[in-house]
Motif scaffolding. Sequence first.
Motif, PDB file in Angstrom:
ATOM      1  N   GLY A 443      34.924  -8.209 -19.174  1.00  0.00           N
ATOM      2  CA  GLY A 443      33.953  -8.437 -18.114  1.00  0.00           C
ATOM      3  C   GLY A 443      34.020  -9.846 -17.566  1.00  0.00           C
ATOM      4  N   ILE A 444      33.003 -10.198 -16.779  1.00  0.00           N
ATOM      5  CA  ILE A 444      32.876 -11.527 -16.180  1.00  0.00           C
ATOM      6  C   ILE A 444      31.498 -12.066 -16.527  1.00  0.00           C
ATOM      7  CG2 ILE A 444      32.971 -12.870 -14.047  1.00  0.00           C
ATOM      8  CD1 ILE A 444      34.522 -10.566 -12.766  1.00  0.00           C
ATOM      9  N   LEU A 445      31.450 -13.292 -17.032  1.00  0.00           N
ATOM     10  CA  LEU A 445      30.184 -13.951 -17.363  1.00  0.00           C
ATOM     11  C   LEU A 445      30.029 -15.185 -16.482  1.00  0.00           C
ATOM     12  CD1 LEU A 445      30.277 -13.700 -21.259  1.00  0.00           C
ATOM     13  CD2 LEU A 445      28.928 -12.305 -19.672  1.00  0.00           C
ATOM     14  N   PRO A 446      28.806 -15.425 -15.989  1.00  0.00           N
ATOM     15  CA  PRO A 446      28.622 -16.528 -15.035  1.00  0.00           C
ATOM     16  C   PRO A 446      28.528 -17.912 -15.656  1.00  0.00           C
ATOM     17  CG  PRO A 446      26.572 -15.319 -15.310  1.00  0.00           C
ATOM     18  CD  PRO A 446      27.608 -14.568 -16.079  1.00  0.00           C
ATOM     19  N   SER A 447      28.152 -18.002 -16.950  1.00  0.00           N
ATOM     20  CA  SER A 447      27.869 -19.341 -17.475  1.00  0.00           C
ATOM     21  C   SER A 447      28.223 -19.446 -18.954  1.00  0.00           C
ATOM     22  CB  SER A 447      26.388 -19.675 -17.290  1.00  0.00           C
ATOM     23  OG  SER A 447      25.593 -18.824 -18.119  1.00  0.00           O
ATOM     24  N   PHE A 448      28.216 -20.714 -19.453  1.00  0.00           N
ATOM     25  CA  PHE A 448      28.428 -20.961 -20.879  1.00  0.00           C
ATOM     26  C   PHE A 448      27.320 -20.322 -21.717  1.00  0.00           C
ATOM     27  CE2 PHE A 448      31.019 -24.582 -19.312  1.00  0.00           C
ATOM     28  CZ  PHE A 448      32.159 -24.356 -20.052  1.00  0.00           C
ATOM     29  N   VAL A 449      26.091 -20.264 -21.165  1.00  0.00           N
ATOM     30  CA  VAL A 449      24.971 -19.669 -21.904  1.00  0.00           C
ATOM     31  C   VAL A 449      25.269 -18.208 -22.234  1.00  0.00           C
ATOM     32  CG1 VAL A 449      22.538 -19.034 -21.784  1.00  0.00           C
ATOM     33  CG2 VAL A 449      23.290 -21.259 -20.891  1.00  0.00           C
ATOM     34  N   ASP A 450      25.876 -17.505 -21.262  1.00  0.00           N
ATOM     35  CA  ASP A 450      26.208 -16.093 -21.496  1.00  0.00           C
ATOM     36  C   ASP A 450      27.306 -15.957 -22.542  1.00  0.00           C
ATOM     37  OD1 ASP A 450      24.552 -14.729 -19.315  1.00  0.00           O
ATOM     38  OD2 ASP A 450      25.657 -16.228 -18.166  1.00  0.00           O
ATOM     39  N   LEU A 451      28.242 -16.894 -22.546  1.00  0.00           N
ATOM     40  CA  LEU A 451      29.276 -16.882 -23.576  1.00  0.00           C
ATOM     41  C   LEU A 451      28.660 -17.099 -24.958  1.00  0.00           C
ATOM     42  CD1 LEU A 451      32.319 -18.865 -22.080  1.00  0.00           C
ATOM     43  CD2 LEU A 451      32.241 -16.442 -22.681  1.00  0.00           C
ATOM     44  N   GLU A 452      27.673 -18.011 -25.018  1.00  0.00           N
ATOM     45  CA  GLU A 452      27.004 -18.286 -26.289  1.00  0.00           C
ATOM     46  C   GLU A 452      26.288 -17.040 -26.816  1.00  0.00           C
ATOM     47  OE1 GLU A 452      24.406 -21.604 -25.771  1.00  0.00           O
ATOM     48  OE2 GLU A 452      25.998 -22.858 -24.885  1.00  0.00           O
ATOM     49  N   TYR A 453      25.653 -16.309 -25.925  1.00  0.00           N
ATOM     50  CA  TYR A 453      24.960 -15.093 -26.355  1.00  0.00           C
ATOM     51  C   TYR A 453      25.960 -14.088 -26.936  1.00  0.00           C
ATOM     52  CZ  TYR A 453      21.915 -11.018 -26.309  1.00  0.00           C
ATOM     53  OH  TYR A 453      21.184  -9.905 -26.686  1.00  0.00           O
ATOM     54  N   LEU A 454      27.106 -13.948 -26.263  1.00  0.00           N
ATOM     55  CA  LEU A 454      28.132 -13.028 -26.751  1.00  0.00           C
ATOM     56  C   LEU A 454      28.651 -13.476 -28.115  1.00  0.00           C
ATOM     57  CD1 LEU A 454      29.914 -10.565 -26.195  1.00  0.00           C
ATOM     58  CD2 LEU A 454      31.474 -12.054 -24.929  1.00  0.00           C
ATOM     59  N   LEU A 455      28.747 -14.786 -28.293  1.00  0.00           N
ATOM     60  CA  LEU A 455      29.260 -15.321 -29.557  1.00  0.00           C
ATOM     61  C   LEU A 455      28.287 -15.093 -30.713  1.00  0.00           C
ATOM     62  CD1 LEU A 455      30.873 -18.804 -28.765  1.00  0.00           C
ATOM     63  CD2 LEU A 455      32.037 -16.758 -29.570  1.00  0.00           C
ATOM     64  N   HIS A 456      27.039 -15.377 -30.487  1.00  0.00           N
ATOM     65  CA  HIS A 456      26.101 -15.478 -31.609  1.00  0.00           C
ATOM     66  C   HIS A 456      25.065 -14.358 -31.699  1.00  0.00           C
ATOM     67  CE1 HIS A 456      27.886 -19.362 -32.183  1.00  0.00           C
ATOM     68  NE2 HIS A 456      27.446 -19.821 -31.016  1.00  0.00           N
ATOM     69  N   GLN A 457      24.810 -13.663 -30.603  1.00  0.00           N
ATOM     70  CA  GLN A 457      23.743 -12.670 -30.622  1.00  0.00           C
ATOM     71  C   GLN A 457      24.253 -11.225 -30.633  1.00  0.00           C
ATOM     72  OE1 GLN A 457      20.623 -13.728 -31.018  1.00  0.00           O
ATOM     73  NE2 GLN A 457      21.409 -15.845 -30.956  1.00  0.00           N
ATOM     74  N   GLU A 458      25.357 -11.001 -29.980  1.00  0.00           N
ATOM     75  CA  GLU A 458      25.866  -9.631 -29.886  1.00  0.00           C
ATOM     76  C   GLU A 458      26.396  -9.163 -31.242  1.00  0.00           C
ATOM     77  OE1 GLU A 458      26.157  -7.456 -27.338  1.00  0.00           O
ATOM     78  OE2 GLU A 458      26.049  -8.565 -25.457  1.00  0.00           O
ATOM     79  N   VAL A 459      26.050  -7.932 -31.606  1.00  0.00           N
ATOM     80  CA  VAL A 459      26.531  -7.322 -32.844  1.00  0.00           C
ATOM     81  C   VAL A 459      27.224  -6.011 -32.476  1.00  0.00           C
ATOM     82  CG1 VAL A 459      25.919  -6.398 -35.097  1.00  0.00           C
ATOM     83  CG2 VAL A 459      24.665  -8.361 -34.171  1.00  0.00           C
ATOM     84  N   PHE A 460      28.394  -5.780 -33.060  1.00  0.00           N
ATOM     85  CA  PHE A 460      29.180  -4.583 -32.776  1.00  0.00           C
ATOM     86  C   PHE A 460      29.399  -3.827 -34.081  1.00  0.00           C
ATOM     87  CE2 PHE A 460      30.172  -8.032 -29.933  1.00  0.00           C
ATOM     88  CZ  PHE A 460      30.086  -7.453 -28.675  1.00  0.00           C
TER      89      PHE A 460
END
Length: 644
Positions: A443-460
């Motif tokens: 996908g496409i993320l607009p900001s570093f904040v969104d990257l941080e969420y993917l790094l630390h909050q998303e669980v798969f």
Amino acid sequence: MSQGRDLNTQGALLPDRILSRSTVARYLRSELIGRIPDRIQLCITAAVRHRLRRPERMPVSQWCEAYRIMPSADAMPGKWRRELAPHAVRVMDTWALPWVREVWFCGPDQASKTNAMLGCMGYSIDRAPGNIFYTMPSQDAAKRILGQKLIPMLQLTRPLAKLISKRADDTSQGMIRMANGVAIYPAWANSATSTATFSAKYTFNDEVDKWEMVGTETDPIRRLRKRAKKYRFHKHFFGSTPAGKYIYSGAMACQQVQQYANRCPHCGELIIMDTDHIIIPKGASVDDIKRDPGAIGYACNSCGSLWNEADRSRSFEQGDWIIVKGPDCHRPVDVGFLLSGIATPDMKLADIACTIVQAEAGDLSAKRDLAHGIQCIDYEPETTAAREDDHLLRYRSGLPRNAVPLGTAMLGLLADTQQDSFYYELWAYGYAPEIDMRMIRHGILPSFVDLEYLLHQEVFADADGKEFRVQIGLIDSGGTRKGWQKHSRTVEVYDWCSKHRIMIPIKGIWSRRDGDMISYKTVETFPGTSKRIPGGLVRANLKVDYFKDELARRLAIEPDDPGAPLYHDDIDEAFAKHYTAEVKDEESGEWKHDKKKGRNDFWDCNVYAIALREILKTRIPRRPDDPANVAPQRRIYSKGAHRD
């Protein structure tokens, strides 16, 4: 001789042009009325007699057999024999045909191209005199051929030796003047002035595909043709091993094209040998071929009989030229001759097989050598899109977006930095040693904040409910816009990576630079400043073309075979188009972005994923239930007894 006065007519009675007998008779009667002696003696020099004689008509090959002597510098010194170069006979004889103006001889190294030229040159000096240009790629090469081959040939060949001037200056490496008025001008293609001053009836142009374009006037082929325009019956001889410039395309453009065919010693058919009929044991490596060269053979195109090297040599000696273009052209102005290295016994089948194996393995140098030096054609670089849209869609994994496949060891995030966003892909890596790759999200993320969420909050999670988070990642450092620092995000990327240490900043480097495909550099300060990065950073430098080659290789594997990358089922044609915008120019060996085909950002993310797999080879463990993980029990020896 009677007592009558002798009349020496060497200077007075011989005009500059040849007169008929009746004209000479009338002239003598008018000049000698009343004082005609009993006998007249005409004193004519040997050079004049040579010019006045009517030469015996014979083909160039017959002239070479009768007179030509090969110098000691030649591979086969002594009297010229047609059986040593049977393929050269037709080439030389065609050049001498009165209606032929150009001959193009395309063949492998050491295939008598230069000797065929020198044979035609010697014939022209003796039988049809005219000024000669002999052109080589460089001045050194021209002097070497003159000193080692041409001048010795003139000295050893009887009809030509008589015409050598006694003046030492007339047989120099700068220019050769013969007693019959022929001047031989050595020229070199990398100097426009060496061919710009004089004109010549004949031009002999050796190794034309090694010629370099000099100046802006025109290419060297056109420049040489201009030098012969003033002669009505001029001739050009071009010869070379192909290197993608003039010789192959020039030969193919001729009115008539002839190709050398070997005659099968078993069925007697003439065949054009090719690489498809070379017999190589399945799975043989270069080392295997070198250990057992006798395992390589050739299957006749017609009857299928297996040839060894002796059969191949016999087939070449009994071979002949066949017309492959312009069979109905009975008086062609230009004729091209094609000789492949596969046909000649000088090039062993085992050596050809080694080159084929290396070329099939992707060796670019071997691919060029196979085309230029063996097949004797122009190499066509494989400048094609990485894959077509529908090809990539075949690699769907059967799993939905965000689903982790069973057997995953680690998740990795790959991000391509843009001016105002980030393209990203999330890849699942399997256990060692295979380390299978499955893309589970993009996908496409607009900001570093969104990257941080993917790094630390998303669980798969996988089908067994095992949960995963991103454990490592690579992010483009954003410093590729040299000269436009205001558009570079390197400082931002470095600052963000210093706070999120599982992400490694990366930079693409030139693939031809010495060193490993992945190297690391410690970065202490932010670029363009003296401000220190807290704790410093380690940046990974990637030879991206290497990893692009590897991605292209993997996408050539069938989707259900080991090593093929797989993508979640929600990828579409828009995603796949990113994989068609990168093309490889095999001439330079570099991958290039064809911007007319659109963006390539997801392709770049996938390239980073391949690089991350290389990094993870030392970090990913084997599968927990892998028997290799179970340490073998030690045998304990004690007092002569042991137990398992």
